[in-house]
Structure formats: C-alpha cells, structure tokens
Design a protein around this motif. Structure first.
Motif, PDB file in Angstrom:
ATOM      1  N   THR A 173      18.610   0.443   1.804  1.00 19.72           N
ATOM      2  CA  THR A 173      17.708  -0.695   1.609  1.00 19.72           C
ATOM      3  C   THR A 173      17.244  -1.259   2.940  1.00 19.72           C
ATOM      4  N   PHE A 174      18.166  -1.417   3.889  1.00 17.95           N
ATOM      5  CA  PHE A 174      17.795  -1.983   5.188  1.00 17.95           C
ATOM      6  C   PHE A 174      16.814  -1.076   5.924  1.00 17.95           C
ATOM      7  N   LEU A 175      17.076   0.239   5.935  1.00 19.20           N
ATOM      8  CA  LEU A 175      16.176   1.157   6.629  1.00 19.20           C
ATOM      9  C   LEU A 175      14.805   1.208   5.964  1.00 19.20           C
ATOM     10  N   THR A 176      14.782   1.119   4.639  1.00 22.46           N
ATOM     11  CA  THR A 176      13.490   1.073   3.943  1.00 22.46           C
ATOM     12  C   THR A 176      12.720  -0.176   4.317  1.00 22.46           C
ATOM     13  N   LEU A 177      13.395  -1.309   4.331  1.00 19.53           N
ATOM     14  CA  LEU A 177      12.746  -2.564   4.720  1.00 19.53           C
ATOM     15  C   LEU A 177      12.219  -2.487   6.149  1.00 19.53           C
ATOM     16  N   MET A 178      13.023  -1.977   7.077  1.00 19.52           N
ATOM     17  CA  MET A 178      12.601  -1.946   8.472  1.00 19.52           C
ATOM     18  C   MET A 178      11.449  -0.975   8.705  1.00 19.52           C
ATOM     19  N   SER A 179      11.464   0.158   8.020  1.00 22.56           N
ATOM     20  CA  SER A 179      10.342   1.090   8.176  1.00 22.56           C
ATOM     21  C   SER A 179       9.048   0.460   7.677  1.00 22.56           C
ATOM     22  N   CYS A 180       9.122  -0.298   6.599  1.00 22.66           N
ATOM     23  CA  CYS A 180       7.923  -0.948   6.066  1.00 22.66           C
ATOM     24  C   CYS A 180       7.527  -2.161   6.906  1.00 22.66           C
ATOM     25  N   VAL A 181       8.491  -2.831   7.514  1.00 24.60           N
ATOM     26  CA  VAL A 181       8.162  -3.936   8.424  1.00 24.60           C
ATOM     27  C   VAL A 181       7.376  -3.428   9.627  1.00 24.60           C
ATOM     28  N   THR A 182       7.851  -2.339  10.242  1.00 27.63           N
ATOM     29  CA  THR A 182       7.135  -1.787  11.386  1.00 27.63           C
ATOM     30  C   THR A 182       5.765  -1.245  10.975  1.00 27.63           C
ATOM     31  N   LEU A 183       5.680  -0.654   9.790  1.00 24.49           N
ATOM     32  CA  LEU A 183       4.389  -0.172   9.304  1.00 24.49           C
ATOM     33  C   LEU A 183       3.436  -1.334   9.060  1.00 24.49           C
ATOM     34  N   GLY A 184       3.948  -2.439   8.502  1.00 19.82           N
ATOM     35  CA  GLY A 184       3.119  -3.610   8.282  1.00 19.82           C
ATOM     36  C   GLY A 184       2.631  -4.225   9.581  1.00 19.82           C
ATOM     37  N   LEU A 185       3.496  -4.284  10.602  1.00 19.20           N
ATOM     38  CA  LEU A 185       3.078  -4.798  11.901  1.00 19.20           C
ATOM     39  C   LEU A 185       2.002  -3.920  12.519  1.00 19.20           C
ATOM     40  N   ARG A 186       2.146  -2.618  12.328  1.00 14.98           N
ATOM     41  CA  ARG A 186       1.137  -1.692  12.872  1.00 14.98           C
ATOM     42  C   ARG A 186      -0.235  -1.970  12.271  1.00 14.98           C
ATOM     43  N   PHE A 187      -0.305  -2.149  10.970  1.00 13.52           N
ATOM     44  CA  PHE A 187      -1.594  -2.403  10.338  1.00 13.52           C
ATOM     45  C   PHE A 187      -2.059  -3.841  10.568  1.00 13.52           C
ATOM     46  N   SER A 188      -1.140  -4.763  10.776  1.00 15.57           N
ATOM     47  CA  SER A 188      -1.528  -6.130  11.094  1.00 15.57           C
ATOM     48  C   SER A 188      -2.224  -6.202  12.442  1.00 15.57           C
ATOM     49  N   ALA A 189      -1.869  -5.301  13.358  1.00 14.26           N
ATOM     50  CA  ALA A 189      -2.534  -5.253  14.655  1.00 14.26           C
ATOM     51  C   ALA A 189      -3.846  -4.488  14.607  1.00 14.26           C
ATOM     52  N   THR A 190      -4.131  -3.822  13.481  1.00 11.53           N
ATOM     53  CA  THR A 190      -5.335  -3.002  13.377  1.00 11.53           C
ATOM     54  C   THR A 190      -6.501  -3.761  12.777  1.00 11.53           C
ATOM     55  N   VAL A 191      -6.231  -4.589  11.758  1.00  7.89           N
ATOM     56  CA  VAL A 191      -7.321  -5.291  11.069  1.00  7.89           C
ATOM     57  C   VAL A 191      -7.951  -6.301  12.011  1.00  7.89           C
ATOM     58  N   LYS A 192      -9.203  -6.678  11.686  1.00  5.68           N
ATOM     59  CA  LYS A 192      -9.992  -7.522  12.573  1.00  5.68           C
ATOM     60  C   LYS A 192      -9.867  -9.005  12.271  1.00  5.68           C
ATOM     61  N   ASN A 193      -9.554  -9.363  11.041  1.00  5.11           N
ATOM     62  CA  ASN A 193      -9.427 -10.780  10.706  1.00  5.11           C
ATOM     63  C   ASN A 193      -8.409 -10.935   9.583  1.00  5.11           C
ATOM     64  N   GLY A 194      -8.032 -12.197   9.325  1.00  8.44           N
ATOM     65  CA  GLY A 194      -6.984 -12.466   8.357  1.00  8.44           C
ATOM     66  C   GLY A 194      -7.325 -12.077   6.942  1.00  8.44           C
ATOM     67  N   SER A 195      -8.624 -12.066   6.599  1.00  6.69           N
ATOM     68  CA  SER A 195      -9.013 -11.731   5.232  1.00  6.69           C
ATOM     69  C   SER A 195      -8.847 -10.249   4.931  1.00  6.69           C
ATOM     70  N   GLN A 196      -8.611  -9.428   5.949  1.00  4.37           N
ATOM     71  CA  GLN A 196      -8.485  -7.988   5.750  1.00  4.37           C
ATOM     72  C   GLN A 196      -7.025  -7.532   5.671  1.00  4.37           C
ATOM     73  N   HIS A 197      -6.061  -8.456   5.709  1.00  2.00           N
ATOM     74  CA  HIS A 197      -4.670  -8.012   5.794  1.00  2.00           C
ATOM     75  C   HIS A 197      -4.188  -7.351   4.509  1.00  2.00           C
ATOM     76  N   ILE A 198      -4.878  -7.585   3.378  1.00  2.19           N
ATOM     77  CA  ILE A 198      -4.502  -6.926   2.128  1.00  2.19           C
ATOM     78  C   ILE A 198      -5.166  -5.556   2.005  1.00  2.19           C
ATOM     79  N   SER A 199      -6.246  -5.345   2.735  1.00  2.00           N
ATOM     80  CA  SER A 199      -7.012  -4.098   2.602  1.00  2.00           C
ATOM     81  C   SER A 199      -6.198  -2.836   2.851  1.00  2.00           C
ATOM     82  N   PRO A 200      -5.250  -2.800   3.820  1.00  2.00           N
ATOM     83  CA  PRO A 200      -4.522  -1.541   4.057  1.00  2.00           C
ATOM     84  C   PRO A 200      -3.536  -1.169   2.960  1.00  2.00           C
TER      85      PRO A 200
END
Length: 216
Positions: A173-200
C-alpha cells in the motif's frame, strides 16, 4: 535636499546603490523551512486533509458491506472465492492509486505563481520538490496505516508462506501510494494552470490499474 540645492546650486548626487544580491541559503535550511510551511498549509486545510485520510478507509468499509458475510481473502471454505478475492484486491489497489494521485496532482500548479516569484530570490528547485516529497511521504504513511488497519479489521487475514499479510499489505500500500504521489507531482508540474489538474487523470489512471496484477 532643499538646503543642499541652495547651498551648492546642484542637487545632491549620490552613488547609485549596487543591485541587491540575495544571500545563498543552504539546501537543508531551505528544505526545512519549506517543509514547515507546507506542513502548516496542509494541517490547516482540515477538509482536504480529512478527505485524503478517510476516502480510502470509507471505500474499504463499503466494500466489506458489499461482499457481506464472505471472506474472500482466505479462500479455504470455497475455492470459488478466488475471483472475488482478485476483485477485492483490485478495489484496494484502486483506492491507493486514486488517493495518491488526488493528493499530489495539484500541489505544484496551485503554487506556480509563488514558486516563480521565490525562484527569483534564490529558491532551490530540489529543496522545493524535496519539501513536497517529505510531507507527502508522511501523509502516505498515515494513509497506509489507516487503510491497512481497516483492511485487517474488516477482512479475515490470509496466511501466506513468504511474508506475513499485515507486513505485505503495508509495504504494498505504501509503495503504491508513493508511486502515485510522484506521478501526480510530475503531472502537476506539467499542466499550465490550476483548471487543468484533472485533465491528466484519464491518461495516468489506466497504466497503474492495468499493471497492478489484479486484472490480469
């Protein structure tokens, strides 16, 4: 200024000041300060903090109500419970994936204006990302303990031969959570504005689900 002007006939001319040079701050000091600030922001937002901690446990409790009196993780009374066990494990996996992504997918883009401003004043990139990772790791530990605690209470534990069920469920469970946390941070740095954070989400959800081992 007036006295000087009338006495000399010329305005007072001063040497222009040198441009401000920000003092360099060590990586660890920046990391500690940013982590403290991020922790205060998360701890004060009680609504989002409660959702991050309780969403998965509530889903697991609903799953226990859905399977009723069956114990799919044991499988000893009925061999036909194996497909049901896979579905139960799939729900556990979906809960961890969803919570990990939703916790982190907007954590960088919502602070983009602050980050760009502080970046001009010698903010370190790795200290900024490190503060996010440290606090979200601590949050993932709490989420893991809550999820595994509810799983152990709601479902009878199997008796695997390689590693104990509580230890295996906790690490997975912990490793699954951490892999998805890092993946979420990666896409959070990719989108251009706050309204796009659900798009990925439609793009990043299928691979973890398909390769989790519960469907195939």
């Amino acid at each position: 200024y007036i006295v000087n002007h009338f006495s000399t006939g010329k305005p007072d001319t001063k040497t222009p000041a040198a441009p401000y040079k920000p003092k360099s701050v060590s990586f660890f000091k920046q990391l500690i300060l940013l982590a403290q600030r991020y922790f205060q922001l998360i701890s004060r937002d009680l609504v989002n903090l409660g959702l991050a901690l309780l969403t998965a446990p509530i889903g697991i409790i609903l799953l226990r109500l859905a399977v009723r009196d069956k114990d799919p993780l044991i499988g000893a009374p009925e061999a036909t419970l194996a497909p049901l066990a896979l579905r139960v494990l799939f729900v556990f996996t979906c809960a961890a994936i969803w919570v990990g992504l939703s916790t982190s997918v907007q954590e960088i883009i919502k602070e983009s204006a602050i980050y760009l401003r502080e970046r001009l004043v010698n903010l370190g990139l790795f200290a900024y990302l490190g503060s996010k990772f440290v606090i979200l790791s601590g949050l993932a530990v709490l989420q893991t303990l809550l999820m595994v605690g509810v799983i152990l209470i709601a479902f009878k534990s199997p008796d695997p031969s390689l590693i104990s069920w509580p230890v295996g469920a906790t690490f997975t469970t912990f490793l699954t959570l951490m892999s998805c946390v890092t993946l979420g941070l990666r896409f959070s740095a990719t989108v251009k504005n706050g309204s796009q954070h659900i798009s990925p989400f439609p793009l990043i959800l299928p691979p973890p689900l398909l390769f989790s081992g519960c469907l195939f």
